[in-house]
Enzyme design. Structure first.
Site, PDB file in Angstrom:
ATOM      1  N   LYS A 173      70.466  84.830 141.801  1.00 46.58           N
ATOM      2  CA  LYS A 173      69.016  84.851 141.939  1.00 46.58           C
ATOM      3  C   LYS A 173      68.668  85.951 142.943  1.00 46.58           C
ATOM      4  O   LYS A 173      68.864  85.803 144.147  1.00 46.58           O
ATOM      5  CB  LYS A 173      68.466  83.518 142.447  1.00 46.58           C
ATOM      6  CG  LYS A 173      66.933  83.561 142.612  1.00 46.58           C
ATOM      7  CD  LYS A 173      66.485  82.690 143.756  1.00 46.58           C
ATOM      8  CE  LYS A 173      65.156  83.004 144.378  1.00 46.58           C
ATOM      9  NZ  LYS A 173      64.601  84.332 144.381  1.00 46.58           N
ATOM     10  N   GLU A 248      74.407  84.458 155.523  1.00 47.98           N
ATOM     11  CA  GLU A 248      74.215  85.636 156.381  1.00 47.98           C
ATOM     12  C   GLU A 248      72.732  85.695 156.684  1.00 47.98           C
ATOM     13  O   GLU A 248      71.926  86.031 155.817  1.00 47.98           O
ATOM     14  CB  GLU A 248      74.602  86.926 155.652  1.00 47.98           C
ATOM     15  CG  GLU A 248      76.050  87.030 155.245  1.00 47.98           C
ATOM     16  CD  GLU A 248      76.986  87.270 156.395  1.00 47.98           C
ATOM     17  OE1 GLU A 248      76.553  87.311 157.562  1.00 47.98           O
ATOM     18  OE2 GLU A 248      78.194  87.391 156.121  1.00 47.98           O
ATOM     19  N   CYS A 282      69.825  93.421 158.376  1.00 47.50           N
ATOM     20  CA  CYS A 282      70.244  92.322 159.262  1.00 47.50           C
ATOM     21  C   CYS A 282      70.920  92.902 160.488  1.00 47.50           C
ATOM     22  O   CYS A 282      70.934  92.299 161.543  1.00 47.50           O
ATOM     23  CB  CYS A 282      71.262  91.426 158.573  1.00 47.50           C
ATOM     24  SG  CYS A 282      70.726  90.847 157.003  1.00 47.50           S
ATOM     25  N   GLU A 382      63.559  88.202 165.555  1.00 54.01           N
ATOM     26  CA  GLU A 382      63.866  89.245 164.572  1.00 54.01           C
ATOM     27  C   GLU A 382      62.557  89.753 163.961  1.00 54.01           C
ATOM     28  O   GLU A 382      61.714  88.960 163.536  1.00 54.01           O
ATOM     29  CB  GLU A 382      64.760  88.685 163.467  1.00 54.01           C
ATOM     30  CG  GLU A 382      65.152  89.760 162.461  1.00 54.01           C
ATOM     31  CD  GLU A 382      66.090  89.248 161.373  1.00 54.01           C
ATOM     32  OE1 GLU A 382      65.809  88.195 160.785  1.00 54.01           O
ATOM     33  OE2 GLU A 382      67.095  89.942 161.117  1.00 54.01           O
TER      34      GLU A 382
HETATM   35  C1  UN1 Z   1      72.407  93.640 155.729  1.00 64.66           C
HETATM   36  O1  UN1 Z   1      71.471  94.197 156.293  1.00 64.66           O
HETATM   37  O2  UN1 Z   1      72.301  92.452 155.371  1.00 64.66           O
HETATM   38  O3  UN1 Z   1      76.270  97.406 158.086  1.00 64.66           O
HETATM   39  C2  UN1 Z   1      73.668  94.293 155.337  1.00 64.66           C
HETATM   40  C3  UN1 Z   1      75.271  97.729 157.445  1.00 64.66           C
HETATM   41  C4  UN1 Z   1      75.323  97.681 155.938  1.00 64.66           C
HETATM   42  C5  UN1 Z   1      75.112  96.292 155.445  1.00 64.66           C
HETATM   43  C6  UN1 Z   1      73.892  95.622 155.973  1.00 64.66           C
HETATM   44  N1  UN1 Z   1      76.586  98.194 155.481  1.00 64.66           N
HETATM   45  O4  UN1 Z   1      74.236  98.058 157.991  1.00 64.66           O
END
Ligand code: UN1
Length: 498
Positions: A173, A248, A282, A382
């Site tokens: 999804k 995550e 992230c 965040e």
């Molecule tokens: C994410 O933002 O969930 O290390 C992943 C990084 C990328 C992956 C980010 N290779 O910024």
């Protein structure tokens, strides 16, 4: 109007009775395609075929599963430019980063394919003669993959590559902001030759499709990347079913700048970490914690560089930063700017929506830097946008205390040329990833990726050798070839020789 997609179930695009929604280009507002907000019946149909396909997929030798992943990697390589443009057009990251997104798919599929020829278990001595003990990995069953919009091809690839090599079938999804990227992704897997029912994709809301997948009795693991609140909800639902769950979630990643840091290198890293992908990672650098001795110099240079960034059309190779991904994102970022001002944080640069000309058509924001005190919301929450909070620290210990004062723990970084600080930071920073003299973004696929604290359970480690953990369980096998009943723990006396 763009193409009208259905749901991808059992190797075919099928119609859904659900209402349709549009996916648009965040730089221009143009409608790119429409997708169904799928129904519970659609989800059930997808899980049903995923369950049926699992029976033969789990028995397909892992090296053969790997060959299909390699074939998919080859197609992604061939179509890299075209797919990168789809990423940039639908999500808004600049083209260089769109290419990076697709490259991450290629990298991980190639890596995961090799796992098909390893997937090592153990052989362990038995306490009894003529008996052998070993462990093997088995796939958990059909799995659910719920993915965000910020890496609209790479994250589906991390999850699906691991699931597929493990022997799981899946229902994906994707985020409703980037279903076109997911559709193009799934089309490549189909072209590579995965058997019907192994790869399925259903678009729609979290409450119908997301919950429908997670709660379905035949879904045996879920991997989710997204916000903390949704992640908590997924975790709770998965707990009720006792299934594996990979999460995550958020980050509030810091770069620590010690007083001996190479300032030019630092500023390059901060710019990339904070404003790459318009801060929508992230792993984005959302805090810069600077030793007080170099604070003024760092802030001056940073503001100058932030004001130099070219924000605009992400398809134009000269652009440094594209739009944020949606109106909601734009609102959220501007709300945080208002919160910062309201709490007395010092706005050093940016803070506004860009207006005029082409900027009026999309969600373009100025790269923003605030000077913030450690307890303020901009230092703790965040934001997921191009907003950097700069803080000052007295010394190493103070910098670490600030870094660890947030509820998240994904990525972290320290800029220093002093081995003592570098090595201590590796142990002291509460985060799943620590960089030394490099920004908080840019993880490579052959290493584990995941966090601690509210970023997610510490057993979630995507990519790397750990990727298989999400989708497999250990089976312990005892083979007794003595031809008689042997009793472990009981037949202890006579066991010399055998
Ligand atoms: C994410 O933002 O969930 O290390 C992943 C990084 C990328 C992956 C980010 N290779 O910024």
């Amino acid at each position: 109007m763009g193409e009208e997609y259905g749901i991808f179930v059992g190797g075919k695009w099928r119609k859904s009775e659900g209402k349709r929604f549009e996916t648009t280009n965040p730089a221009t507002g143009e409608v790119l395609a429409t997708f169904p907000a799928a129904t519970k019946d659609d989800v059930n149909a997808a899980v049903k075929v995923a369950k049926e396909a699992f029976e033969s997929w789990r028995k397909t030798p892992a090296p053969r599963r790997g060959e299909l992943l390699l074939e998919a990697a080859r197609i992604f390589r061939r179509k890299k430019e075209e797919l990168a443009r789809v990423v940039t057009t639908e999500m808004g990251k600049i083209l260089a980063e769109g290419r990076g997104d697709v490259q991450e798919v290629i990298d991980f599929f190639e890596y995961a394919a090799g796992e098909g020829r390893r997937m090592f278990g153990e052989t362990v001595p038995s306490e009894l003669p003529n008996k052998m003990c070993l462990t093997v990995r088995l796939p958990v069953g059909p799995v659910g993959l719920i993915t965000p919009w910020n890496f609209p091809m790479a994250i589906p690839a991390w999850k699906s590559g691991a699931a597929l090599i493990a022997g799981c079938t899946f229902v994906l999804k994707p985020s409703s902001l980037t279903p076109l990227c997911a559709a193009r992704f799934v089309e490549v897997l189909d072209e590579a030759g995965f058997p019907p029912g192994v790869v399925n994709m259903v678009t729609g809301s979290g409450s119908v499709v997301g919950d429908g997948i997670v709660d379905h009795p035949d879904i045996r693991a879920v991997s989710f990347t997204g916000g903390v609140d949704t992640g908590r909800h997924v975790y709770e639902s998965a707990a009720k079913k006792m299934i594996k769950v990979g999460l995550e979630l958020g980050g509030k990643n810091a770069i620590l700048a010690m007083d001996d840091a190479d300032v030019d290198l630092l500023i390059d890293g901060v710019m990339f970490g904070a404003f790459g992908t318009a801060g929508q990672r992230c792993t984005a650098t959302s805090r810069l914690i600077v030793h007080e001795k170099i604070y003024d110099q760092v802030v001056d240079e940073l503001v100058e560089r932030a004001e130099d960034l070219k924000v605009g059309d992400p398809l134009d190779e000269r652009t440094d930063m594209g739009p944020v991904a949606s109106l909601d994102q734009e609102r959220k970022v501007l709300e945080y700017v208002a919160i910062g001002r309201g709490e007395g944080d010092k706005l050093l640069t940016g803070g506004k929506k860009l207006r005029g000309g082409k900027h009026d058509k999309g969600f373009f924001l100025e790269p923003t830097v605030f000077a913030v005190e450690r307890k303020k919301r901009l230092a703790q929450e965040e934001i997921f946008g191009p907003v950097l909070s700069v803080l000052t620290a007295k010394d190493y210990a103070d910098a670490i205390a600030i870094a660890n004062s947030v509820k998240y723990g994904l990525s972290s970084s320290i800029y220093t040329n002093d081995l003592r600080w570098a090595f201590r930071a590796m142990q002291d920073l509460e985060a799943g990833i620590t960089y030394v003299n490099a920004p908080t973004i840019g993880a490579e696929v052959q290493l584990p990726f995941g966090g601690t604290k509210e970023t997610g359970p510490t057993d979630t480690r995507e990519a790397g050798t750990t990727a298989l953990e999400e989708f497999t369980y250990w089976k312990t096998v005892y083979v007794d070839y003595s031809g008689r009943l042997q009793k472990a723990q009981i037949d202890t006396a006579k066991l010399v020789g055998g």
